[in-house]
Design a protein around this motif. Structure first.
Motif, short mmCIF file in Angstrom:
data_model
loop_
_atom_site.label_atom_id
_atom_site.label_comp_id
_atom_site.label_asym_id
_atom_site.label_seq_id
_atom_site.Cartn_x
_atom_site.Cartn_y
_atom_site.Cartn_z
N PRO A 32 0.49 0.04 7.64
CA PRO A 32 1.12 0.81 6.71
C PRO A 32 1.11 0.30 5.18
N ASP A 33 1.18 -1.05 5.01
CA ASP A 33 1.28 -1.71 3.83
C ASP A 33 -0.29 -2.10 3.37
N LEU A 34 -1.11 -1.96 4.24
CA LEU A 34 -2.60 -2.45 3.69
C LEU A 34 -3.42 -1.54 2.74
N VAL A 35 -3.85 -1.83 1.65
CA VAL A 35 -4.70 -1.20 0.85
C VAL A 35 -5.97 -1.88 0.80
N VAL A 36 -7.08 -1.03 1.06
CA VAL A 36 -8.27 -1.61 0.95
C VAL A 36 -9.18 -1.15 -0.24
N LEU A 37 -9.86 -1.90 -1.04
CA LEU A 37 -10.49 -1.05 -2.24
C LEU A 37 -11.90 -1.62 -2.25
N ASP A 38 -12.84 -0.87 -2.65
CA ASP A 38 -14.16 -0.93 -2.72
C ASP A 38 -14.39 -1.18 -4.32
N ALA A 97 -2.91 2.51 -13.63
CA ALA A 97 -4.21 2.64 -12.72
C ALA A 97 -4.08 2.06 -11.17
N ILE A 98 -3.37 0.92 -11.27
CA ILE A 98 -3.41 0.15 -9.77
C ILE A 98 -2.50 0.91 -8.87
N GLY A 99 -1.41 1.20 -9.70
CA GLY A 99 -0.45 2.23 -8.95
C GLY A 99 -1.03 3.51 -8.35
N LYS A 100 -1.87 4.04 -8.99
CA LYS A 100 -2.71 5.36 -8.65
C LYS A 100 -3.61 4.92 -7.29
N LEU A 101 -4.06 3.82 -7.21
CA LEU A 101 -4.79 3.39 -6.29
C LEU A 101 -4.09 3.11 -4.87
N GLY A 102 -2.71 3.15 -4.94
CA GLY A 102 -1.81 2.95 -4.04
C GLY A 102 -1.31 1.54 -3.89
N VAL A 103 -1.55 0.65 -4.83
CA VAL A 103 -0.89 -0.57 -4.73
C VAL A 103 0.47 -0.80 -5.31
N GLY A 104 1.45 -1.21 -4.44
CA GLY A 104 2.78 -1.23 -4.94
C GLY A 104 3.38 -2.83 -4.57
N ASN A 105 4.50 -2.86 -5.07
CA ASN A 105 5.14 -4.16 -4.99
C ASN A 105 4.90 -4.97 -3.64
N GLU A 106 5.11 -4.05 -2.56
CA GLU A 106 5.20 -4.43 -1.35
C GLU A 106 3.85 -4.32 -0.35
N ARG A 108 -0.16 -5.21 0.64
CA ARG A 108 -1.19 -6.10 0.76
C ARG A 108 -2.47 -5.44 0.49
N VAL A 109 -3.50 -6.23 -0.26
CA VAL A 109 -4.69 -5.63 -0.50
C VAL A 109 -5.90 -6.51 -0.21
N VAL A 110 -6.77 -5.63 0.24
CA VAL A 110 -8.29 -6.52 0.28
C VAL A 110 -9.14 -5.93 -0.53
N LEU A 111 -9.79 -6.72 -1.10
CA LEU A 111 -11.07 -6.08 -2.02
C LEU A 111 -12.30 -6.52 -1.54
N TYR A 112 -13.22 -5.69 -1.83
CA TYR A 112 -14.72 -5.76 -1.30
C TYR A 112 -15.79 -5.34 -2.30
N GLU A 155 -15.67 9.82 4.10
CA GLU A 155 -14.67 10.61 3.61
C GLU A 155 -13.75 9.68 2.50
N PRO A 156 -13.98 10.24 1.33
CA PRO A 156 -13.02 9.48 0.12
C PRO A 156 -11.76 9.27 0.63
N ALA A 157 -11.15 7.93 0.47
CA ALA A 157 -9.68 7.76 0.88
C ALA A 157 -8.83 7.55 -0.29
N THR A 158 -7.48 7.95 -0.14
CA THR A 158 -6.45 7.90 -1.14
C THR A 158 -5.37 7.29 -0.34
N TYR A 159 -4.58 6.69 -1.27
CA TYR A 159 -3.36 6.22 -0.88
C TYR A 159 -2.08 6.91 -1.70
N PRO A 160 -0.84 7.22 -1.02
CA PRO A 160 0.18 7.71 -2.10
C PRO A 160 0.37 6.66 -3.25
N GLU A 161 0.48 7.19 -4.41
CA GLU A 161 0.67 6.55 -5.54
C GLU A 161 2.07 5.85 -5.37
#
Length: 294
Positions: A32-38, A97-106, A108-112, A155-161
């Motif tokens: 639930p706390d993981l955000v993956v970004l291409d 912009a980063i908040g709209k991608l679903g990245v919040g203070n708590e 975890r993010v993986v970038l590729y 399927e395009p993925a989105t996270y809650p802002e």
């Protein structure tokens, strides 16, 4: 929402590793706390040899790691009012912009990236500038994921802002004036992340050939192996020779390859590394800025 901090982080979690494997990511997809970004960007060369960049959103839509959203380094994550590519956005623009991608203070993010690990390193360094440390790069990127037969999604993925708090580290970004002063300062090293031929002025993608005077060469392509995986720390240590506490400024054409070199230096334990985000696309436009052609 904006503070200034050199060492603070906007999370109390245990720190993430700087690099994660495809196996680790597969096991944690859906956390639930993981955000993956291409972060992929496409690079094109025309009949005259000129290079240009464009969004890879269409490639993303044709197949990406499940749950991954697309982070557009040429769109919301850059200053769209600039005539140059990859110009840093304002802190507030980045925060939104980063908040709209679903990245919040708590989070975890993986970038590729799908083609060049430096794209992911660029966003990693921007997040470091913003004071966010719970972020890692996927070793081998999308190529490693596909090579192992792991599933893709169309399927395009989105996270809650989410709300994102800036704890700015202004010292990890260098500007033109600092680089100019560093040329005459033996206590600051300038590092060129372009390939050897570009460093030596045998060809150029910018207004003038060569490299910034006093800069040493460290091509970003030397940091990964033929499969696109990051080289081991032992291998990387043999390639870096210098004072790990000395101020270092990396640059390239637009601050992308330079971010990959800076990321590697951070991995090795360098404590005072900055990226000249304007890099040669800005530097070469001023004829008074010194360049060297060996």
């Amino acid at each position: 929402c904006i503070q200034s901090s050199t060492y603070a982080s906007n999370t109390t979690q245990e720190p993430m590793d700087l690099i994660v494997s495809t196996e680790w990511l597969s096991e944690h997809l859906g956390d639930p706390d993981l955000v993956v970004l291409d972060t992929t960007v496409l690079v094109h060369q025309d009949e005259n040899g000129k290079f240009s960049s464009s969004s890879a959103r269409s490639d993303y839509e044709s197949g990406h790691i499940p749950t991954a959203a697309y982070a557009d380094l040429l769109g919301e994550l850059s200053d769209k009012n600039s005539s140059m590519d990859f110009v840093m956005p304002s802190p507030e623009q980045f925060r939104l912009a980063i908040g709209k991608l679903g990245v919040g203070n708590e989070s975890r993010v993986v970038l590729y990236s799908g083609n060049y690990p430096a794209w992911a390193a660029r966003l990693w360094w921007m997040l470091r500038w913003a004071g966010f440390d719970q972020v890692a790069l996927l070793d081998g990127g999308l190529q490693a994921w596909v090579a192992e037969g792991r599933p893709l999604s169309v399927e395009p993925a989105t996270y809650p802002e989410r709300d994102f708090t800036l704890l700015l580290r202004p010292n990890v970004i260098a500007d033109q004036e600092e680089v100019l002063a560093a040329i005459q300062n033996d206590e600051v090293s300038i590092i060129d992340a372009m390939n050897d031929a570009h460093y030596n002025g045998q060809f150029t993608m910018y207004d003038r050939p060569g490299h910034i005077t006093s800069a040493t060469s460290m091509p970003s392509t030397n940091l990964v192996d033929e499969s696109g995986n990051f080289k081991s720390l032992d291998e990387l240590e043999m390639m870096h020779d210098g004072d790990y506490s000395q101020r270092a400024i990396t640059y390239c054409g637009g601050g992308v390859a330079a971010s990959s070199v800076a990321f590697t230096m951070y991995r090795l334990g360098y404590t005072d590394v900055a990226v000249y985000m304007g890099s040669l696309q800005e530097w070469t436009k001023n004829p008074e800025n010194p360049m060297t052609v060996p």
